[in-house]
Enzyme design. Structure first.
Site, PDB file in Angstrom:
ATOM      1  N   ASP A  71       0.886  -1.153   0.000  1.00  0.00           N
ATOM      2  CA  ASP A  71       0.000   0.000   0.000  1.00  0.00           C
ATOM      3  C   ASP A  71       0.936   1.217   0.000  1.00  0.00           C
ATOM      4  OD1 ASP A  71      -2.228   1.800   0.690  1.00  0.00           O
ATOM      5  OD2 ASP A  71      -1.252   1.841   2.664  1.00  0.00           O
TER       6      ASP A  71
HETATM    7 MG   LIG Z   1      -2.696   3.271   3.570  1.00  0.00          MG
END
Ligand SMILES: [Mg+2]
Length: 231
Positions: free
Chosen positions: A9
């Site tokens: 991410d």
């Molecule tokens: Mg994040």
């Protein structure tokens, strides 16, 4: 080694999004001659968060979110401004601000010659590509999948399916998703059958009702290395 492909991410895992947002808001408020206060920044964040929730439910588009949040902010605080212009200035500032999470650069430089490294991020295409371009990781993420570009956002497993197709990797047990959000990164990876590692620097307890449990929990980003080199 067990894992071959690591999916990161980006926001608040590799990039310190809170610092970038803070900086971009400050520059933008100053540009429009608005004094920067904690109260105003907090108010912006609350408004922004509500529009992101609407976006994740598919109620508004990314283009609408960009403008609506500054329109609403102007209404709430009695500021007359052109929300579309404010958005343009803000996104420009956001895209130029590179702030890394502690340990991100050391970790990725230690991993990049050994593992394939990709990224799945919910965000605005121009902003994410610009920040990556200004960062030390300009050519690193392959594949790089941005929700804005593919029309699906975490936790929808569809965004992971798009990623896997681009990566050309079939065996999901050889992949590890690393991210700071239980509801988008970990839940999304679980829905796609991908092992996951929750980056939890605040050391929050795992919620009782958490249905998608991460395989690993770490409080420092550098600990990813212990998992992937050890496994
Ligand atoms: Mg994040």
């Amino acid at each position: 080694m067990k894992y071959r492909l690591l999916i990161f991410d980006l926001d608040n895992t590799i990039f310190d999004y809170n610092a970038a947002e803070n900086n971009a808001l400050k520059l933008t408020f100053e540009y429009f001659n608005l004094s920067v206060t904690e109260k105003l920044k907090l108010s912006y964040r609350e408004i922004n968060e509500r529009f992101w929730q609407q976006l994740e439910k598919g109620e508004i588009s990314s283009e609408q979110l960009r403008v609506f949040r500054f329109e609403k902010f102007g209404q709430v605080h009695g500021i007359e401004w052109n929300a579309a212009e404010v958005s343009r200035v803000y996104l420009g500032n956001l895209g130029r601000g590179v702030f890394l999470v502690d340990g991100a650069e050391a970790l990725l430089s230690g991993l990049r010659d050994v593992f394939r490294i990709g990224a799945v991020t919910n965000g605005i295409s121009d902003v994410q590509r610009s920040r990556i371009g200004y960062s030390p990781f300009a050519d690193l993420f392959d594949p790089l999948v941005i929700s804005d570009e593919v029309g699906a956002a975490k936790p929808d497993p569809a965004i992971f399916e798009i990623f896997l197709e681009k990566a050309g990797i079939e065996n999901r047990s050889e992949i590890l998703m690393i991210g700071d959000s239980l509801t988008s990164d970990i839940a999304g990876a679980a829905a796609a059958g991908i092992p996951s590692c929750w980056f939890n620097p605040a050391k929050m307890p795992l919620p009782e009702n958490c249905t998608a449990k991460p395989d690993f929990i770490i409080d420092k980003l550098g600990k990813v290395a212990d998992i992937v080199f050890g496994g």
